[in-house]
Scaffold this motif. Structure first.
Motif, PDB file in Angstrom:
ATOM      1  N   GLU A  85       4.635  79.885 -23.081  1.00  0.00           N
ATOM      2  CA  GLU A  85       5.812  79.080 -22.753  1.00  0.00           C
ATOM      3  C   GLU A  85       6.863  79.906 -22.022  1.00  0.00           C
ATOM      4  OE1 GLU A  85       9.191  76.251 -24.934  1.00  0.00           O
ATOM      5  OE2 GLU A  85       7.719  77.341 -26.152  1.00  0.00           O
ATOM      6  N   ALA A  86       7.068  81.135 -22.468  1.00  0.00           N
ATOM      7  CA  ALA A  86       8.050  82.005 -21.808  1.00  0.00           C
ATOM      8  C   ALA A  86       7.634  82.309 -20.373  1.00  0.00           C
ATOM      9  CB  ALA A  86       8.203  83.297 -22.600  1.00  0.00           C
ATOM     10  N   ILE A  87       6.348  82.548 -20.155  1.00  0.00           N
ATOM     11  CA  ILE A  87       5.846  82.809 -18.802  1.00  0.00           C
ATOM     12  C   ILE A  87       6.064  81.585 -17.912  1.00  0.00           C
ATOM     13  CG2 ILE A  87       3.744  83.184 -17.448  1.00  0.00           C
ATOM     14  CD1 ILE A  87       2.710  84.876 -19.835  1.00  0.00           C
ATOM     15  N   GLN A  88       5.725  80.407 -18.428  1.00  0.00           N
ATOM     16  CA  GLN A  88       5.858  79.182 -17.641  1.00  0.00           C
ATOM     17  C   GLN A  88       7.313  78.908 -17.271  1.00  0.00           C
ATOM     18  OE1 GLN A  88       3.928  76.521 -20.407  1.00  0.00           O
ATOM     19  NE2 GLN A  88       1.967  76.625 -19.328  1.00  0.00           N
ATOM     20  N   GLN A  89       8.197  79.078 -18.243  1.00  0.00           N
ATOM     21  CA  GLN A  89       9.608  78.815 -17.977  1.00  0.00           C
ATOM     22  C   GLN A  89      10.172  79.798 -16.954  1.00  0.00           C
ATOM     23  OE1 GLN A  89      11.888  78.643 -21.586  1.00  0.00           O
ATOM     24  NE2 GLN A  89      10.871  76.807 -22.347  1.00  0.00           N
ATOM     25  N   GLN A  90       9.827  81.081 -17.098  1.00  0.00           N
ATOM     26  CA  GLN A  90      10.350  82.080 -16.172  1.00  0.00           C
ATOM     27  C   GLN A  90       9.801  81.872 -14.762  1.00  0.00           C
ATOM     28  OE1 GLN A  90      12.799  84.390 -16.618  1.00  0.00           O
ATOM     29  NE2 GLN A  90      12.567  84.672 -14.407  1.00  0.00           N
ATOM     30  N   ALA A  91       8.558  81.405 -14.674  1.00  0.00           N
ATOM     31  CA  ALA A  91       7.926  81.216 -13.364  1.00  0.00           C
ATOM     32  C   ALA A  91       8.621  80.135 -12.537  1.00  0.00           C
ATOM     33  CB  ALA A  91       6.451  80.878 -13.528  1.00  0.00           C
ATOM     34  N   THR A  92       9.389  79.286 -13.182  1.00  0.00           N
ATOM     35  CA  THR A  92      10.134  78.252 -12.444  1.00  0.00           C
ATOM     36  C   THR A  92      11.511  78.743 -12.005  1.00  0.00           C
ATOM     37  OG1 THR A  92      11.195  77.288 -14.418  1.00  0.00           O
ATOM     38  CG2 THR A  92       8.990  76.476 -13.833  1.00  0.00           C
ATOM     39  N   LYS A  93      11.897  79.948 -12.474  1.00  0.00           N
ATOM     40  CA  LYS A  93      13.235  80.462 -12.190  1.00  0.00           C
ATOM     41  C   LYS A  93      13.221  81.608 -11.185  1.00  0.00           C
ATOM     42  CE  LYS A  93      14.793  79.453 -16.910  1.00  0.00           C
ATOM     43  NZ  LYS A  93      15.303  80.075 -18.170  1.00  0.00           N
ATOM     44  N   LEU A  94      12.434  82.632 -11.483  1.00  0.00           N
ATOM     45  CA  LEU A  94      12.395  83.837 -10.645  1.00  0.00           C
ATOM     46  C   LEU A  94      11.082  84.543 -10.925  1.00  0.00           C
ATOM     47  CD1 LEU A  94      14.291  85.540  -8.705  1.00  0.00           C
ATOM     48  CD2 LEU A  94      14.836  86.925 -10.741  1.00  0.00           C
ATOM     49  N   THR A  95      10.207  84.625  -9.922  1.00  0.00           N
ATOM     50  CA  THR A  95       8.908  85.268 -10.133  1.00  0.00           C
ATOM     51  C   THR A  95       8.951  86.765  -9.876  1.00  0.00           C
ATOM     52  OG1 THR A  95       8.232  84.753  -7.861  1.00  0.00           O
ATOM     53  CG2 THR A  95       7.607  83.176  -9.591  1.00  0.00           C
ATOM     54  N   HIS A  96       9.882  87.197  -9.022  1.00  0.00           N
ATOM     55  CA  HIS A  96       9.975  88.641  -8.775  1.00  0.00           C
ATOM     56  C   HIS A  96      11.315  88.996  -8.153  1.00  0.00           C
ATOM     57  CE1 HIS A  96       9.146  92.755  -7.735  1.00  0.00           C
ATOM     58  NE2 HIS A  96       9.445  92.502  -6.473  1.00  0.00           N
ATOM     59  N   TYR A  97      11.817  90.172  -8.563  1.00  0.00           N
ATOM     60  CA  TYR A  97      12.825  90.875  -7.785  1.00  0.00           C
ATOM     61  C   TYR A  97      12.768  92.337  -8.174  1.00  0.00           C
ATOM     62  CZ  TYR A  97      16.311  90.502  -4.239  1.00  0.00           C
ATOM     63  OH  TYR A  97      16.936  90.570  -3.020  1.00  0.00           O
ATOM     64  N   ALA A  98      12.815  93.201  -7.190  1.00  0.00           N
ATOM     65  CA  ALA A  98      12.808  94.638  -7.468  1.00  0.00           C
ATOM     66  C   ALA A  98      14.146  95.008  -8.100  1.00  0.00           C
ATOM     67  CB  ALA A  98      12.583  95.431  -6.188  1.00  0.00           C
ATOM     68  N   PHE A  99      14.089  95.504  -9.329  1.00  0.00           N
ATOM     69  CA  PHE A  99      15.318  95.744 -10.093  1.00  0.00           C
ATOM     70  C   PHE A  99      16.233  96.742  -9.402  1.00  0.00           C
ATOM     71  CE2 PHE A  99      17.825  97.699 -13.507  1.00  0.00           C
ATOM     72  CZ  PHE A  99      18.331  96.565 -14.141  1.00  0.00           C
ATOM     73  N   ASN A 100      15.639  97.720  -8.709  1.00  0.00           N
ATOM     74  CA  ASN A 100      16.472  98.721  -8.034  1.00  0.00           C
ATOM     75  C   ASN A 100      17.102  98.173  -6.751  1.00  0.00           C
ATOM     76  OD1 ASN A 100      13.496  99.129  -7.801  1.00  0.00           O
ATOM     77  ND2 ASN A 100      14.079 100.228  -5.938  1.00  0.00           N
ATOM     78  N   ALA A 101      16.684  96.983  -6.318  1.00  0.00           N
ATOM     79  CA  ALA A 101      17.346  96.318  -5.190  1.00  0.00           C
ATOM     80  C   ALA A 101      18.483  95.433  -5.689  1.00  0.00           C
ATOM     81  CB  ALA A 101      16.345  95.493  -4.394  1.00  0.00           C
TER      82      ALA A 101
END
Length: 415
Positions: A55-71
């Motif tokens: 459920e946590a994976i599914q919910q997060q996948a609708t919000k933000l799938t990736h961002y480089a944290f150092n960016a």
């Protein structure tokens, strides 16, 4: 389905193709069911497709799938590091960074150690396994197959015997070998760190001698040497506690995390004393995918499930079942059933001949017999003669007993 496009240098333990899984059960593409005592090699302490993690994976996948944290930082990374720092059972302030894997955590720990000490020498232990990257290969306490044909490895790295009641190496023997090392091979003042598994994984589920752990901690304190605990396989409840170093009564300076940290999604971390993690220049740590938002969300759900009460209950139930069965098998005089190694639910069963020598051929036979009967097992140990039991901690008691029944029946068939 052809495998011609897959490198033949990848060793396959079970020549099947899995389709799906649920908790401690998996099914292959033919529909055959297996009880899973491998758990993705220690990755699935919460089992396959834990509902909260999914459920946590599914919910997060609708919000933000990736961002480089150092960016640009993102909330899941920040929240996870706050939760992890509270989850690590040490008295000092904790800081850390997320990585893509346990091996990457180990690599970054080596950079952190060099930056903090100005030294380069590392001491690891026989039977150790810390990863498959070039630097971690040198830390591993085993040549075949990891170090073969790869040439000169980064160093300097030295190895000592790993003291454990499970392998017969005493604290005194390990300390004597250490004394020789510092007398003959390297000045103790040049050593940056020790890296050690509180319970060896690949080495055969060997539990570290507690007396040695205290002696090692005293030496590190006296000589300004850092102590790294590799909890990649032993952590996140595998021994019935959050981390295996707690049973030793010491606190490491750095801790390596991975495997079951995120319920099956690739993630790792190196955490420890804040002053150590902050000593490299800005930009000295980081990575494009390190701390991916979906992996962080899965890890947060994992931490929610891993309460101390749950870990204690799961660990004790599994330990009691395994220990009880092993005692029965020894009492019955089942051929080739040797010692039980490890602690808590992190247990190995040694296969040995009547003279006590390792029986790797019988273990290889057992892997096939058990697979045919619907049970997946994993080998370990220097001679590949120790069954590594890594069933999910959440395995239903009836399924665990069914798996142990299959194991018993197959042990009786060994020749």
């Amino acid at each position: 389905m052809s495998r011609e496009t897959i490198s033949q240098s990848i060793s396959i333990v079970h020549p099947i193709s899995l389709s799906h899984g649920k908790n401690a059960e998996v099914w292959d593409t033919t529909g055959k069911r297996y009880i899973d005592f491998v758990g993705g090699i220690g990755v699935l302490n919460l089992g396959h497709c834990h509902p909260s993690v999914v459920e946590a994976i599914q919910q997060q996948a609708t919000k933000l799938t990736h961002y480089a944290f150092n960016a640009a930082p993102h909330a899941p990374y920040i929240e996870l590091m706050e939760r992890l720092s509270a989850f690590i059972p040490v008295a000092y302030p904790v800081s850390g960074m997320l990585t893509n894997s346990g091996a990457e955590a180990a690599e970054n720990a080596l950079k952190i150690v060099r930056g903090a000490t100005g030294r380069t020498a590392v001491i690891a232990f026989d039977g150790a396994f810390h990863g498959r990257t070039l630097a971690t290969l040198n830390l591993n306490g085993k040549v075949a197959p990891y170090k073969q044909k790869v040439g000169v490895l980064p160093g300097p790295v030295y190895h000592l015997p790993y003291p454990s009641a499970d392998n017969g190496v005493s604290c005194a023997e390990a300390l004597k070998a250490m004394e020789r090392l510092f007398s003959v091979e390297i000045d103790v003042e040049d050593v940056a760190c020790f890296i050690i598994e509180p319970v060896q994984g690949e080495g055969g589920f060997l539990a570290l001698n507690i007396e040695f752990a205290h002696a090692l901690r005293r030496l590190c304190d006296a000589k300004n040497i850092l102590l790294i605990a590799d909890e990649i396989q032993s952590g996140f409840g595998r021994t019935g506690q959050r981390f295996a170093f707690s049973r030793l009564g010491i606190e490491p300076d750095l801790i390596l995390l991975g495997k079951s940290i995120a319920g099956g999604v690739p993630l790792g971390a190196v955490v420890g004393r804040k002053a150590l993690l902050d000593n490299l220049p800005k930009g000295g740590l980081g990575g494009t995918y390190s701390g991916n938002p979906i992996a962080c969300a899965a890890a947060l759900a994992t931490l929610d499930a891993m309460t101390d009460a749950h870990l204690k209950t799961w660990g004790s139930q599994q330990e009691e079942a395994i220990v009880s069965r092993h005692e029965q098998w020894r009492t019955q005089g089942l051929p080739y059933v040797g010692r039980l190694t490890g602690v808590g639910a992190m247990r190995g069963i040694e296969l040995a001949n009547a003279d006590g020598s390792p029986a790797p051929q019988q273990l290889a036979q057992l892997l096939g017999l058990a697979r045919d009967a619907g049970l997946l097992l994993m080998p370990s140990g220097k001679s590949r003669h120790i069954i590594r039991l890594l069933a999910p901690l959440t395995t239903e008691p009836a399924v665990l007993e069914e798996g142990l029944d299959i194991l018993e029946a197959c042990l009786k068939q060994l020749t």
